[in-house]
Write a protein that holds these residues in place. Structure first.
Motif, short mmCIF file in Angstrom:
data_model
loop_
_atom_site.label_atom_id
_atom_site.label_comp_id
_atom_site.label_asym_id
_atom_site.label_seq_id
_atom_site.Cartn_x
_atom_site.Cartn_y
_atom_site.Cartn_z
N THR A 1 48.34 40.76 -35.13
CA THR A 1 48.85 42.11 -34.86
C THR A 1 49.56 42.66 -36.09
N TYR A 2 50.28 41.78 -36.79
CA TYR A 2 50.93 42.20 -38.04
C TYR A 2 49.90 42.69 -39.05
N TYR B 1 47.10 47.18 -42.01
CA TYR B 1 45.90 47.97 -41.69
C TYR B 1 44.60 47.23 -41.98
N ASP C 1 43.86 49.91 -36.08
CA ASP C 1 44.36 51.28 -36.18
C ASP C 1 43.25 52.25 -35.76
N GLU D 1 48.55 46.09 -37.75
CA GLU D 1 49.47 47.22 -37.66
C GLU D 1 50.25 47.48 -38.94
N GLN D 2 50.56 46.44 -39.67
CA GLN D 2 51.41 46.62 -40.86
C GLN D 2 50.62 46.70 -42.16
#
Length: 336
Positions: free
Chosen positions: A282-283, A289, A300, A286-287
């Motif tokens: 997830t990192y 991309y 995303d 989300e962080q």
């Protein structure tokens, strides 16, 4: 059926590694990680691993090619337990040298077969696509070339940027060698240099130059633009995927392997498995991309799904000849 099996494997395997994590935490010997990924990208998630497991991690950062060369030079004397690379090519080079240990089948089964080595010595941690980032105030998508090889046209003179010291560009050139042949790859590089392609220190600098109008297009990984969009959604830039399986739309991975000389092989592999867990994946999604390697982690909404990218068919293990690529980049003047 494949997705269901991978999800089941993930749930079962994470349960099975709990004992390894506990034992490693009690031992408290730090894992030594050589990272070809930048500190800003990977340090937060490694710190989270240590916080959750109690296993300390010592990290040495550098370029992927630099770290791979160091490991090859250190050989059996390397203190490294884990190598995290920006691309599959560097992992393949270490694998060919016999420096990577076999991973458990359960670990390899966590990722799609296309993103793991067939001999089970490395796995992808996240996916990335090569793109042509372009200035939307200057160009429309219909004005962009159909192939990366078209960028050598005089019409694109001094309008293109790249980062030849970056591992992702180097892996991309290796893919050109594999798919187009040595002579065609050399000719393309020579033509790009002769056409005044602008060199930058890294992908982020290329994207910044596109946004600033210093150049009109640049060859980068897809996710660098999203860092700028997070700061300003109205930046005048967009990613373009070359169509029809063009080598310009290469899909590569950031990945990891355990060093064969590690005296903490179980803990080292536990780190890799943890990086394939929901929290780390997830990192990455989300962080940074990037594309997650496991099912059930959303990308995303602005990203083109991997299965919609018309990428070339290539075995990522064929990108291992990094040394010859570096020589070619130097001989053609692409590398300073």
């Amino acid at each position: 059926m494949r997705k269901t099996f991978r999800l089941f494997t993930l749930l079962v395997f994470f349960g099975s590694i709990a004992a390894s994590l506990l034992a490693a935490a009690q031992d408290a010997s730090p894992l030594v990680v050589y990272s070809g990924r930048s500190e800003g990208l990977i340090a937060p998630i490694l710190e989270q691993f240590s916080a959750e497991t109690g296993i300390p991690v010592e990290v040495r950062y550098g370029g992927t090619a630099e770290m791979a060369a160091t490991l090859l030079e250190e050989g059996a004397n390397s203190p490294a337990d884990v190598f995290i690379a920006q691309d599959a090519g560097a992992l393949g080079a270490l694998a060919q040298a016999g420096l990577l240990a076999s991973l458990k089948p359960e670990t390899v089964a966590l990722v799609p077969a296309a993103f793991a080595s067939p001999d089970n010595v490395w796995v992808g941690l996240s996916g990335r696509a090569r793109v042509l980032v372009y200035n939307t105030e200057v160009l429309g998508e219909d004005q962009l070339p159909a192939s990366i090889t078209d960028l050598v046209d005089p019409a694109w003179a001094r309008r293109v940027g790249w980062a030849p010291t970056n591992a992702s560009l180097q892996a991309h050139v290796t893919a050109l060698r594999v798919l187009l042949g040595e002579d065609a790859a050399r000719a393309w590089l020579e033509a790009m240099v002769a056409n005044g392609t602008q060199s930058y220190d890294n992908n982020r600098a290329v994207v910044q130059a596109v946004i600033d109008g210093e150049i009109e297009v640049g060859l980068v990984n897809h996710y660098y633009l999203f860092g700028f969009l997070a700061e300003d959604p109205d930046v005048p830039a967009a990613n373009y995927f070359f169509p029809d399986g063009d080598v310009g739309s290469l899909i590569n991975i950031a990945g990891a392997g355990v060093l064969a000389t590690s005296d903490q092989a179980d803990a080292a592999e536990s780190l890799i498995v943890w990086l394939l867990g929901e929290s780390a994946q997830t990192y990455f999604a989300e962080q940074t991309y990037e594309y997650p390697m496991i099912d059930g982690v959303a990308i995303d909404a602005r990203l083109t799904p991997l299965d919609e990218i018309q990428s070339p068919e290539i075995d990522l293990t064929d990108l291992s000849d990094l040394e010859a690529t570096l020589e070619l980049l130097s001989e053609t003047g692409a590398l300073p």
